[in-house]
Design a protein around this motif. Structure first.
Motif, PDB file in Angstrom:
ATOM      1  N   ASN A  82       0.842  -1.195   0.000  1.00 24.77           N
ATOM      2  CA  ASN A  82       0.000   0.000   0.000  1.00 24.77           C
ATOM      3  C   ASN A  82       0.878   1.246   0.000  1.00 24.77           C
ATOM      4  O   ASN A  82       1.554   1.531   1.001  1.00 24.77           O
ATOM      5  N   PRO A  83       0.868   2.018  -1.086  1.00 27.02           N
ATOM      6  CA  PRO A  83       1.756   3.188  -1.148  1.00 27.02           C
ATOM      7  C   PRO A  83       1.424   4.267  -0.129  1.00 27.02           C
ATOM      8  O   PRO A  83       2.317   4.996   0.313  1.00 27.02           O
ATOM      9  N   ASP A  84       0.150   4.374   0.265  1.00 28.00           N
ATOM     10  CA  ASP A  84      -0.227   5.379   1.265  1.00 28.00           C
ATOM     11  C   ASP A  84       0.454   5.093   2.609  1.00 28.00           C
ATOM     12  O   ASP A  84       0.859   6.019   3.319  1.00 28.00           O
ATOM     13  N   TYR A  85       0.542   3.807   2.941  1.00 29.20           N
ATOM     14  CA  TYR A  85       1.183   3.448   4.202  1.00 29.20           C
ATOM     15  C   TYR A  85       2.675   3.799   4.161  1.00 29.20           C
ATOM     16  O   TYR A  85       3.237   4.329   5.119  1.00 29.20           O
ATOM     17  N   TRP A  86       3.312   3.489   3.037  1.00 25.58           N
ATOM     18  CA  TRP A  86       4.739   3.798   2.889  1.00 25.58           C
ATOM     19  C   TRP A  86       4.965   5.308   2.930  1.00 25.58           C
ATOM     20  O   TRP A  86       5.947   5.786   3.509  1.00 25.58           O
ATOM     21  N   PHE A  87       4.049   6.066   2.310  1.00 24.77           N
ATOM     22  CA  PHE A  87       4.172   7.532   2.300  1.00 24.77           C
ATOM     23  C   PHE A  87       4.113   8.061   3.741  1.00 24.77           C
ATOM     24  O   PHE A  87       4.914   8.926   4.152  1.00 24.77           O
ATOM     25  N   ALA A  88       3.164   7.552   4.520  1.00 28.23           N
ATOM     26  CA  ALA A  88       3.029   7.999   5.908  1.00 28.23           C
ATOM     27  C   ALA A  88       4.271   7.647   6.721  1.00 28.23           C
ATOM     28  O   ALA A  88       4.737   8.445   7.551  1.00 28.23           O
ATOM     29  N   ILE A  89       4.817   6.465   6.474  1.00 29.43           N
ATOM     30  CA  ILE A  89       6.032   6.055   7.176  1.00 29.43           C
ATOM     31  C   ILE A  89       7.205   6.949   6.789  1.00 29.43           C
ATOM     32  O   ILE A  89       7.997   7.382   7.636  1.00 29.43           O
ATOM     33  N   ALA A  90       7.317   7.263   5.488  1.00 30.12           N
ATOM     34  CA  ALA A  90       8.381   8.154   5.028  1.00 30.12           C
ATOM     35  C   ALA A  90       8.287   9.512   5.721  1.00 30.12           C
ATOM     36  O   ALA A  90       9.290  10.072   6.175  1.00 30.12           O
ATOM     37  N   ASP A  91       7.060  10.024   5.805  1.00 28.70           N
ATOM     38  CA  ASP A  91       6.848  11.329   6.422  1.00 28.70           C
ATOM     39  C   ASP A  91       7.161  11.295   7.921  1.00 28.70           C
ATOM     40  O   ASP A  91       7.803  12.207   8.466  1.00 28.70           O
ATOM     41  N   ALA A  92       6.707  10.228   8.592  1.00 25.69           N
ATOM     42  CA  ALA A  92       6.959  10.113  10.036  1.00 25.69           C
ATOM     43  C   ALA A  92       8.451   9.997  10.321  1.00 25.69           C
ATOM     44  O   ALA A  92       8.971  10.625  11.255  1.00 25.69           O
ATOM     45  N   ARG A  93       9.142   9.202   9.528  1.00 26.78           N
ATOM     46  CA  ARG A  93      10.589   9.051   9.740  1.00 26.78           C
ATOM     47  C   ARG A  93      11.321  10.371   9.476  1.00 26.78           C
ATOM     48  O   ARG A  93      12.295  10.695  10.157  1.00 26.78           O
ATOM     49  N   TYR A  94      10.832  11.130   8.506  1.00 32.63           N
ATOM     50  CA  TYR A  94      11.425  12.443   8.244  1.00 32.63           C
ATOM     51  C   TYR A  94      11.250  13.349   9.466  1.00 32.63           C
ATOM     52  O   TYR A  94      12.193  14.028   9.896  1.00 32.63           O
ATOM     53  N   SER A 140      13.748   7.349   5.855  1.00 35.39           N
ATOM     54  CA  SER A 140      12.715   8.094   5.137  1.00 35.39           C
ATOM     55  C   SER A 140      12.950   8.013   3.635  1.00 35.39           C
ATOM     56  O   SER A 140      12.015   7.784   2.860  1.00 35.39           O
ATOM     57  N   ILE A 141      14.198   8.178   3.222  1.00 33.06           N
ATOM     58  CA  ILE A 141      14.541   8.080   1.795  1.00 33.06           C
ATOM     59  C   ILE A 141      14.167   6.708   1.252  1.00 33.06           C
ATOM     60  O   ILE A 141      13.588   6.573   0.175  1.00 33.06           O
ATOM     61  N   GLU A 142      14.479   5.676   2.024  1.00 27.69           N
ATOM     62  CA  GLU A 142      14.153   4.300   1.618  1.00 27.69           C
ATOM     63  C   GLU A 142      12.645   4.117   1.459  1.00 27.69           C
ATOM     64  O   GLU A 142      12.171   3.494   0.495  1.00 27.69           O
ATOM     65  N   ALA A 143      11.879   4.684   2.393  1.00 32.46           N
ATOM     66  CA  ALA A 143      10.422   4.554   2.327  1.00 32.46           C
ATOM     67  C   ALA A 143       9.853   5.308   1.129  1.00 32.46           C
ATOM     68  O   ALA A 143       8.951   4.817   0.444  1.00 32.46           O
ATOM     69  N   TYR A 144      10.374   6.504   0.846  1.00 32.65           N
ATOM     70  CA  TYR A 144       9.912   7.245  -0.334  1.00 32.65           C
ATOM     71  C   TYR A 144      10.190   6.456  -1.621  1.00 32.65           C
ATOM     72  O   TYR A 144       9.375   6.464  -2.551  1.00 32.65           O
ATOM     73  N   LYS A 182      10.091   3.333  -1.920  1.00 32.18           N
ATOM     74  CA  LYS A 182       9.055   2.307  -2.010  1.00 32.18           C
ATOM     75  C   LYS A 182       7.734   2.905  -2.484  1.00 32.18           C
ATOM     76  O   LYS A 182       7.003   2.278  -3.266  1.00 32.18           O
ATOM     77  N   VAL A 183       7.420   4.136  -2.031  1.00 36.70           N
ATOM     78  CA  VAL A 183       6.170   4.794  -2.447  1.00 36.70           C
ATOM     79  C   VAL A 183       6.129   4.921  -3.961  1.00 36.70           C
ATOM     80  O   VAL A 183       5.151   4.535  -4.610  1.00 36.70           O
ATOM     81  N   VAL A 184       7.189   5.489  -4.548  1.00 34.35           N
ATOM     82  CA  VAL A 184       7.169   5.757  -5.997  1.00 34.35           C
ATOM     83  C   VAL A 184       7.309   4.483  -6.817  1.00 34.35           C
ATOM     84  O   VAL A 184       6.869   4.423  -7.963  1.00 34.35           O
ATOM     85  N   GLU A 185       7.881   3.457  -6.205  1.00 37.94           N
ATOM     86  CA  GLU A 185       7.916   2.151  -6.877  1.00 37.94           C
ATOM     87  C   GLU A 185       6.501   1.589  -7.003  1.00 37.94           C
ATOM     88  O   GLU A 185       6.115   1.060  -8.053  1.00 37.94           O
ATOM     89  N   LEU A 186       5.729   1.721  -5.926  1.00 41.13           N
ATOM     90  CA  LEU A 186       4.367   1.185  -5.914  1.00 41.13           C
ATOM     91  C   LEU A 186       3.383   2.083  -6.649  1.00 41.13           C
ATOM     92  O   LEU A 186       2.406   1.606  -7.216  1.00 41.13           O
ATOM     93  N   ASN A 187       3.614   3.393  -6.597  1.00 41.95           N
ATOM     94  CA  ASN A 187       2.693   4.338  -7.239  1.00 41.95           C
ATOM     95  C   ASN A 187       3.484   5.425  -7.958  1.00 41.95           C
ATOM     96  O   ASN A 187       3.645   6.539  -7.449  1.00 41.95           O
ATOM     97  N   PRO A 188       3.986   5.124  -9.153  1.00 37.89           N
ATOM     98  CA  PRO A 188       4.844   6.084  -9.866  1.00 37.89           C
ATOM     99  C   PRO A 188       4.124   7.326 -10.358  1.00 37.89           C
ATOM    100  O   PRO A 188       4.764   8.256 -10.844  1.00 37.89           O
ATOM    101  N   THR A 189       2.792   7.381 -10.231  1.00 35.29           N
ATOM    102  CA  THR A 189       2.055   8.586 -10.651  1.00 35.29           C
ATOM    103  C   THR A 189       1.805   9.541  -9.483  1.00 35.29           C
ATOM    104  O   THR A 189       1.130  10.557  -9.650  1.00 35.29           O
ATOM    105  N   ASP A 190       2.348   9.230  -8.307  1.00 39.04           N
ATOM    106  CA  ASP A 190       2.174  10.097  -7.135  1.00 39.04           C
ATOM    107  C   ASP A 190       3.208  11.214  -7.202  1.00 39.04           C
ATOM    108  O   ASP A 190       4.335  11.082  -6.705  1.00 39.04           O
ATOM    109  N   VAL A 191       2.830  12.333  -7.800  1.00 36.17           N
ATOM    110  CA  VAL A 191       3.756  13.447  -8.018  1.00 36.17           C
ATOM    111  C   VAL A 191       4.241  14.021  -6.691  1.00 36.17           C
ATOM    112  O   VAL A 191       5.423  14.362  -6.538  1.00 36.17           O
ATOM    113  N   TYR A 203      10.322  13.147  -2.054  1.00 33.34           N
ATOM    114  CA  TYR A 203      11.480  12.247  -2.138  1.00 33.34           C
ATOM    115  C   TYR A 203      12.709  13.033  -2.592  1.00 33.34           C
ATOM    116  O   TYR A 203      13.772  13.014  -1.948  1.00 33.34           O
ATOM    117  N   SER A 204      12.549  13.748  -3.685  1.00 39.40           N
ATOM    118  CA  SER A 204      13.691  14.499  -4.229  1.00 39.40           C
ATOM    119  C   SER A 204      14.092  15.634  -3.288  1.00 39.40           C
ATOM    120  O   SER A 204      15.275  15.939  -3.132  1.00 39.40           O
TER     121      SER A 204
END
Length: 469
Positions: A339-351, A359-363, A365-374, A380-381
């Motif tokens: 679930n990319p939403d879960y990974w996004f939340a984890i990335a944000d929390a770790r940040y 956090s970088i690692e989690a981001y 994973k987000v774009v791997e699962l949902n590459p259209t999430d701008v 991430y960048s």
């Protein structure tokens, strides 16, 4: 002598069953007429005991060897227990005794359909259709066969034939909705149910499916009206209440949605899904204590309700309790790690916890699962840029542009990174691309790198595009 009974009441059925079981206890042989045997068989079927029902059928066939009804019932029970070869053997015998019996070919068709023998299934269904006096069930089974093969338009045709014969066939009404949904023909679905309601305005199922079709078209007010009619006709229709709640949520009418969700509790036990939906409404209203209470109710009912674990995390994040929120995000991820939403939340929390590498690692994973999430690509960048990984930030945005070639935000961000890297010509090329896509969003560039506001070359290029618009 057996007493002369009409076998159509519970008392009379009980008499037959008791007499049959007495026969078994005494290890004797009693005679039963066909109606008595049929009543006993139906009793064991109603008790979900196919083994005893089959035992009765064997007694019935022994006493009435030319009664096709018992052989057909045997085939039905063997089919329901996936004993297909034995069922087909029984049907061959039934066909020999009574070749004009439509149910023989209906059951055969069902078996061949289950075995993916589609041509044989269709052949038998068509034969049943020719012989049947009440062919609505045959049309329904033909529709199922076409659905299995992915022929949804043909399935709809046969479901409509089924309803023309028996407008009360609820399964057919729901299956038509499913077929239209798979085909993405939601407008046609609306038209069908409107026409159906003209002929049967008191069909709660038709109103409900109409509401669902409007919902898919994002016509939420119309969906709510349809659900209200379904509830008016059937006031204990909990699914209509639940879907009405969903429609209200889509209109941001969260307080009303909560009340409607809670109405389902009057007609069915609370479910984890409903508790979770209520929790989400309270979350949207920023009533985090109430939201958390309902999310906890959801996971208590169903510990695999990942959205509820996630919701608890969201409420804690809102209260800046990031370490605690991370724990619950990880619980959700254990259940659904794709679930990319879960990974996004984890990335944000770790940040927020300054755990930047994780956090970088989690981001990633987000774009791997949902590459259209701008937004994920940008965050991430940005994190890479903040951590002085400038070339990696450029590489990430480059990949983001490949996945989202029409999003101006990514191009403007690339301009900022390229300027920061001293790659001015490349930056200006990307600025042209960004302005071609959406010149009005040029302010984003200066929000990210305010120092570029003093760059006259950039100002002149932007003026060229904005003055021409």
């Amino acid at each position: 002598m057996e007493e002369d009974f009409e076998f159509d009441s519970p008392e009379e059925q009980k008499f037959s069953v008791d007499r049959y079981e007495e026969m078994l206890r005494n290890e004797d042989q009693y005679f039963f007429d066909t109606k008595a045997f049929e009543s006993i068989i139906d009793y064991y079927i109603s008790k979900n005991d196919p083994i005893k029902a089959l035992q009765v059928i064997d007694y019935a066939i022994a006493q009435h060897p030319f009664e096709t009804l018992f052989i057909i019932k045997k085939a039905q029970l063997l089919t329901s227990t996936h004993q297909f070869e034995l069922a087909l053997e029984a049907l061959t015998k039934a066909e020999f005794l009574e070749p004009s019996e439509a149910d023989i070919y209906l059951i055969k068709g069902t078996i061949f359909s289950t075995l993916s023998e589609h041509e044989l299934a269709e052949e038998n269904f068509m034969k049943s259709l020719e012989l049947s006096e009440n062919p609505d069930e045959v049309y329904y089974q033909i529709a199922n066969l076409y659905q299995i093969q992915g022929f949804y338009l043909k399935a709809i045709e046969n479901l409509k034939m089924c309803l023309n014969i028996n407008k009360d066939n609820q399964e057919a009404l729901y299956e038509i909705a499913f077929c239209y949904d798979v085909l993405g023909k939601h407008e046609e679905s609306v038209q069908f149910y409107l026409q159906y309601i003209d002929s049967d305005p008191y069909s709660f199922a038709a109103w409900y499916n109409l509401g669902n079709a409007y919902h898919k078209l994002e016509q939420f007010a119309a969906a709510i009206d349809a659900y209200d009619y379904a509830i008016l006709i059937k006031d204990n229709f909990s699914s209509a209440y639940f879907n009405k709640g969903n429609a209200l949520v889509n209109l941001d009418r969260y307080n009303e949605a909560i009340e409607v969700y809670k109405q389902t509790f009057e007609y069915e036990p609370p479910t984890a899904d409903t508790y979770c939906a209520i929790g989400e409404c309270y979350e949207k209203l920023e009533k985090m204590d109430e939201a958390r209470k309902y999310y906890k109710k959801a996971v208590k009912l169903d510990s695999n309700q990942s959205d509820a674990w996630f919701g608890i995390g969201v409420t804690l994040d809102f209260e800046e309790r990031y370490f605690e929120s991370l724990h619950f995000y990880k619980k959700a991820l254990e259940i659904d790690d794709e679930n990319p939403d879960y990974w996004f939340a984890i990335a944000d929390a770790r940040y927020k916890l300054k755990q930047y590498d994780q956090s970088i690692e989690a981001y990633g994973k987000v774009v791997e699962l949902n590459p259209t999430d701008v937004e994920a690509w940008l965050d991430y960048s940005s994190l890479l840029y903040e951590q002085s990984h400038l070339q990696e930030a450029i590489d990430v945005i480059s990949e983001a542009i490949k996945c989202n070639p029409d999003d101006a935000l990514l191009y403007y961000r690339m301009v900022a990174y390229l300027f920061a890297a001293g790659k001015y010509n490349d930056a200006l090329n990307f600025l042209d691309l960004a302005l071609n896509i959406d010149p009005e969003k040029n302010y984003i560039l200066f929000e990210y790198l305010p120092q570029l506001q003093g760059n006259q070359v950039i100002i002149d290029i932007i003026k060229k595009y904005t003055n021409n618009k």
